[in-house]
Scaffold this active site. Structure first.
Site, PDB file in Angstrom:
ATOM      1  N   VAL A 172     -15.759  -0.859  26.207  1.00 24.74           N
ATOM      2  CA  VAL A 172     -16.376  -0.088  27.282  1.00 24.74           C
ATOM      3  C   VAL A 172     -17.873  -0.398  27.287  1.00 24.74           C
ATOM      4  CG1 VAL A 172     -16.794   2.221  28.208  1.00 24.74           C
ATOM      5  CG2 VAL A 172     -14.647   1.736  27.010  1.00 24.74           C
ATOM      6  N   HIS A 204     -21.682   3.807  22.753  1.00 28.41           N
ATOM      7  CA  HIS A 204     -20.952   4.922  22.152  1.00 28.41           C
ATOM      8  C   HIS A 204     -20.790   4.687  20.661  1.00 28.41           C
ATOM      9  CE1 HIS A 204     -17.914   1.935  23.314  1.00 28.41           C
ATOM     10  NE2 HIS A 204     -17.117   2.424  22.371  1.00 28.41           N
TER      11      HIS A 204
END
Length: 122
Positions: free
Chosen positions: A106, A110
């Site tokens: 992604v 994160h």
């Protein structure tokens, strides 16, 4: 360094409320939620709410407030998970992938916080 941010990535869509998630904690600048494909008994993702692609992008371009808020929220997640070694927990692993060679899936910065399992050495 220039990064191109994809507004249609799954985390951007979660932040806009288009995709549901199991929120663990939320702050002004970050969101923590359970991974839909956990790799450990406890597996939480922490994402900044800003448009950052990788750790270096976040570290170099985010405001001091965003950086502090993100890391404080990650620490609070460790407390909630009960994994802090300094508080009697057995520990945890944090993982952040960046770019093609790390298999980043992604394109939104994160951190994975994984606990409840014994890990080998890195």
């Amino acid at each position: 360094m220039a990064y191109s941010y994809d507004d249609q990535n799954i985390f951007a869509r979660i932040l806009r409320g288009e995709i549901p998630n199991q929120t663990v904690l939320e702050s002004e600048h970050a969101l923590a939620f359970r991974d839909i494909h956990p790799q450990a008994p406890e597996h939480v993702l922490v994402i900044p709410k800003g448009r950052y692609v990788t750790f270096d992008h976040f570290a170099l371009e985010a405001s001091a407030e965003e950086i502090v808020d993100f890391h404080r929220l990650a620490g609070q997640v460790c407390t909630l998970m009960g994994v802090q070694p300094g508080a009697g927990g057995l520990g945890y692993r944090t993982i952040s992938n960046a770019g093609e060679h790390s298999a980043q899936e992604v394109p939104h910065y994160h951190v994975h916080i994984l606990g409840g399992a014994r890990w080998g050495r890195c």
